[in-house]
Design a protein around this motif. Structure first.
Motif, PDB file in Angstrom:
ATOM      1  N   MET A   1       4.488 -12.406  -9.761  1.00 52.18           N
ATOM      2  CA  MET A   1       3.629 -11.643  -8.705  1.00 52.18           C
ATOM      3  C   MET A   1       3.140 -12.892  -7.935  1.00 52.18           C
ATOM      4  SD  MET A   1       4.057  -8.561  -9.441  1.00 52.18           S
ATOM      5  CE  MET A   1       2.724  -7.650  -8.795  1.00 52.18           C
ATOM      6  N   ARG A   2       2.562 -12.202  -6.789  1.00 48.59           N
ATOM      7  CA  ARG A   2       2.021 -13.109  -5.821  1.00 48.59           C
ATOM      8  C   ARG A   2       0.897 -12.239  -4.909  1.00 48.59           C
ATOM      9  NH1 ARG A   2       4.106 -12.862   0.077  1.00 48.59           N
ATOM     10  NH2 ARG A   2       5.685 -11.050  -0.325  1.00 48.59           N
ATOM     11  N   ARG A   3       0.066 -13.034  -4.366  1.00 52.52           N
ATOM     12  CA  ARG A   3      -1.011 -12.396  -3.473  1.00 52.52           C
ATOM     13  C   ARG A   3      -0.569 -12.374  -2.004  1.00 52.52           C
ATOM     14  NH1 ARG A   3      -6.608 -14.384  -5.056  1.00 52.52           N
ATOM     15  NH2 ARG A   3      -5.518 -16.576  -4.731  1.00 52.52           N
ATOM     16  N   ALA A   4      -0.790 -11.198  -1.149  1.00 49.74           N
ATOM     17  CA  ALA A   4      -0.484 -11.262  -0.122  1.00 49.74           C
ATOM     18  C   ALA A   4      -1.240 -10.298   0.882  1.00 49.74           C
ATOM     19  CB  ALA A   4       1.034 -10.841   0.086  1.00 49.74           C
ATOM     20  N   VAL A   5      -1.545 -10.622   1.926  1.00 45.35           N
ATOM     21  CA  VAL A   5      -2.331  -9.721   2.835  1.00 45.35           C
ATOM     22  C   VAL A   5      -1.575  -8.665   3.367  1.00 45.35           C
ATOM     23  CG1 VAL A   5      -3.795  -9.711   4.902  1.00 45.35           C
ATOM     24  CG2 VAL A   5      -3.939 -11.669   3.473  1.00 45.35           C
ATOM     25  N   ARG A   6      -1.981  -7.248   3.194  1.00 46.05           N
ATOM     26  CA  ARG A   6      -1.290  -6.168   3.841  1.00 46.05           C
ATOM     27  C   ARG A   6      -2.173  -5.175   4.211  1.00 46.05           C
ATOM     28  NH1 ARG A   6       3.639  -4.513   0.008  1.00 46.05           N
ATOM     29  NH2 ARG A   6       2.118  -3.191  -0.852  1.00 46.05           N
ATOM     30  N   PHE A   7      -1.643  -4.201   4.950  1.00 46.23           N
ATOM     31  CA  PHE A   7      -2.372  -3.257   5.490  1.00 46.23           C
ATOM     32  C   PHE A   7      -1.457  -1.936   5.189  1.00 46.23           C
ATOM     33  CE2 PHE A   7      -0.766  -5.063   8.894  1.00 46.23           C
ATOM     34  CZ  PHE A   7      -0.423  -4.027  10.065  1.00 46.23           C
ATOM     35  N   HIS A   8      -2.224  -0.761   5.224  1.00 47.05           N
ATOM     36  CA  HIS A   8      -1.421   0.418   5.003  1.00 47.05           C
ATOM     37  C   HIS A   8      -1.845   1.261   6.077  1.00 47.05           C
ATOM     38  CE1 HIS A   8      -0.245  -0.559   0.801  1.00 47.05           C
ATOM     39  NE2 HIS A   8      -1.317  -0.961   0.822  1.00 47.05           N
ATOM     40  N   GLU A   9      -2.553   1.035   7.000  1.00 44.86           N
ATOM     41  CA  GLU A   9      -2.675   1.843   8.218  1.00 44.86           C
ATOM     42  C   GLU A   9      -3.614   0.845   9.471  1.00 44.86           C
ATOM     43  OE1 GLU A   9      -6.613   4.518   7.853  1.00 44.86           O
ATOM     44  OE2 GLU A   9      -6.874   3.205   6.138  1.00 44.86           O
ATOM     45  N   THR A  10      -3.250   1.367  10.553  1.00 47.06           N
ATOM     46  CA  THR A  10      -3.823   0.394  11.615  1.00 47.06           C
ATOM     47  C   THR A  10      -5.263   0.753  11.906  1.00 47.06           C
ATOM     48  OG1 THR A  10      -3.401   2.318  13.397  1.00 47.06           O
ATOM     49  CG2 THR A  10      -1.576   0.511  13.130  1.00 47.06           C
ATOM     50  N   GLY A  11      -6.024  -0.273  12.195  1.00 46.32           N
ATOM     51  CA  GLY A  11      -7.300  -0.313  12.615  1.00 46.32           C
ATOM     52  C   GLY A  11      -8.127  -1.876  12.397  1.00 46.32           C
ATOM     53  N   GLY A  12      -9.099  -1.788  12.230  1.00 46.32           N
ATOM     54  CA  GLY A  12      -9.780  -3.177  12.347  1.00 46.32           C
ATOM     55  C   GLY A  12      -9.646  -4.041  11.052  1.00 46.32           C
ATOM     56  N   PRO A  13     -10.291  -5.052  10.716  1.00 49.11           N
ATOM     57  CA  PRO A  13     -10.170  -5.944   9.883  1.00 49.11           C
ATOM     58  C   PRO A  13     -10.366  -5.323   8.358  1.00 49.11           C
ATOM     59  CG  PRO A  13     -11.636  -6.889  11.471  1.00 49.11           C
ATOM     60  CD  PRO A  13     -11.333  -5.554  11.927  1.00 49.11           C
ATOM     61  N   GLU A  14     -11.033  -4.122   8.373  1.00 48.96           N
ATOM     62  CA  GLU A  14     -11.269  -3.472   7.156  1.00 48.96           C
ATOM     63  C   GLU A  14     -10.250  -2.942   6.544  1.00 48.96           C
ATOM     64  OE1 GLU A  14     -11.602  -0.493  10.449  1.00 48.96           O
ATOM     65  OE2 GLU A  14     -12.603  -2.467  10.081  1.00 48.96           O
ATOM     66  N   VAL A  15      -8.972  -2.724   7.356  1.00 44.47           N
ATOM     67  CA  VAL A  15      -7.816  -2.110   6.630  1.00 44.47           C
ATOM     68  C   VAL A  15      -6.992  -3.096   5.938  1.00 44.47           C
ATOM     69  CG1 VAL A  15      -7.811  -0.256   8.487  1.00 44.47           C
ATOM     70  CG2 VAL A  15      -6.272  -2.390   8.802  1.00 44.47           C
ATOM     71  N   LEU A  16      -7.237  -4.594   6.117  1.00 48.94           N
ATOM     72  CA  LEU A  16      -6.486  -5.515   5.309  1.00 48.94           C
ATOM     73  C   LEU A  16      -6.945  -5.669   3.928  1.00 48.94           C
ATOM     74  CD1 LEU A  16      -7.026  -8.553   8.030  1.00 48.94           C
ATOM     75  CD2 LEU A  16      -4.936  -7.013   7.683  1.00 48.94           C
ATOM     76  N   ARG A  17      -5.964  -5.800   2.893  1.00 52.46           N
ATOM     77  CA  ARG A  17      -6.172  -5.683   1.621  1.00 52.46           C
ATOM     78  C   ARG A  17      -5.265  -7.141   1.068  1.00 52.46           C
ATOM     79  NH1 ARG A  17      -9.388  -2.673   2.899  1.00 52.46           N
ATOM     80  NH2 ARG A  17      -9.372  -0.380   2.534  1.00 52.46           N
ATOM     81  N   LEU A  18      -6.006  -7.741   0.172  1.00 53.43           N
ATOM     82  CA  LEU A  18      -5.274  -8.695  -0.739  1.00 53.43           C
ATOM     83  C   LEU A  18      -4.594  -8.106  -1.852  1.00 53.43           C
ATOM     84  CD1 LEU A  18      -4.614 -11.673  -0.788  1.00 53.43           C
ATOM     85  CD2 LEU A  18      -6.900 -12.140  -2.129  1.00 53.43           C
ATOM     86  N   GLU A  19      -3.214  -8.015  -1.844  1.00 50.69           N
ATOM     87  CA  GLU A  19      -2.534  -7.117  -3.006  1.00 50.69           C
ATOM     88  C   GLU A  19      -1.748  -8.072  -3.786  1.00 50.69           C
ATOM     89  OE1 GLU A  19      -2.610  -2.997  -0.463  1.00 50.69           O
ATOM     90  OE2 GLU A  19      -0.598  -3.970  -0.628  1.00 50.69           O
ATOM     91  N   GLU A  20      -1.613  -7.841  -5.063  1.00 49.43           N
ATOM     92  CA  GLU A  20      -0.467  -8.327  -5.910  1.00 49.43           C
ATOM     93  C   GLU A  20       0.838  -7.723  -5.749  1.00 49.43           C
ATOM     94  OE1 GLU A  20      -0.465 -10.876  -8.400  1.00 49.43           O
ATOM     95  OE2 GLU A  20      -2.546 -11.424  -7.896  1.00 49.43           O
ATOM     96  N   ILE A  21       1.876  -8.333  -5.195  1.00 48.03           N
ATOM     97  CA  ILE A  21       3.283  -7.796  -5.003  1.00 48.03           C
ATOM     98  C   ILE A  21       4.076  -8.779  -5.621  1.00 48.03           C
ATOM     99  CG2 ILE A  21       2.445  -6.718  -2.819  1.00 48.03           C
ATOM    100  CD1 ILE A  21       3.912  -8.790  -1.340  1.00 48.03           C
ATOM    101  N   PRO A  22       5.562  -8.102  -5.979  1.00 51.25           N
ATOM    102  CA  PRO A  22       6.418  -9.070  -6.501  1.00 51.25           C
ATOM    103  C   PRO A  22       6.863 -10.353  -5.842  1.00 51.25           C
ATOM    104  CG  PRO A  22       7.000  -6.627  -6.525  1.00 51.25           C
ATOM    105  CD  PRO A  22       5.807  -6.676  -5.781  1.00 51.25           C
ATOM    106  N   ALA A  23       7.002 -11.381  -6.462  1.00 50.71           N
ATOM    107  CA  ALA A  23       7.512 -12.593  -5.613  1.00 50.71           C
ATOM    108  C   ALA A  23       8.641 -12.482  -5.074  1.00 50.71           C
ATOM    109  CB  ALA A  23       7.341 -13.672  -6.728  1.00 50.71           C
TER     110      ALA A  23
END
Length: 125
Positions: A1-23
């Motif tokens: 696993m690794r951390r990556a910045v992702r977003f699930h909808e368009t918008g301002g900086p508040e839509v960004l999430r630091l998520e654990e996803i497969p390497a």
């Protein structure tokens, strides 16, 4: 696993999430890079807001520029070796190769090795 910045909808900086996803695993013509530095410019904020030349595909990663160390090389990645310091030149779609993560894939054509002088701290602006 690794951390990556992702977003699930368009918008301002508040839509960004630091998520654990497969390497990721490098495929043909790809290099896996453990990032040490990331670039942030107008293109990332435009993609996040849905105002860039391409639409994000959700969940979407983000980022064009990165520097780090080669962690693995896929077939066709000649000229690169594990442990080599590299940077990524933005010459791809960030929807295909998002750079804001701990470990990222980059196409070989967009990866450049750091010069020896840079690695030894002798390169001056």
């Amino acid at each position: 696993m690794r951390r990556a910045v992702r977003f699930h909808e368009t918008g301002g900086p508040e839509v960004l999430r630091l998520e654990e996803i497969p390497a990721p695993v490098p495929g043909v013509g790809e290099v896996l890079i453990h990032t040490r530095a990331l670039g942030l410019n107008r293109a990332e904020s435009m993609l996040r807001r849905g105002e860039y030349g391409v639409a994000p595909v959700f969940p979407s990663g983000i980022g064009y520029e990165a520097a780090g160390v080669v962690a693995a090389v896929g077939d066709g990645g000649t000229g690169f070796r594990v442990g080599q310091a590299v940077s990524v030149v933005p010459s791809f779609s960030m929807t295909d190769y998002p750079m804001h993560g701990e470990a990222v894939l980059a196409p070989v054509h967009a990866v450049v090795a750091h010069p020896e002088e840079f690695r030894r701290g002798r390169l001056r602006p």
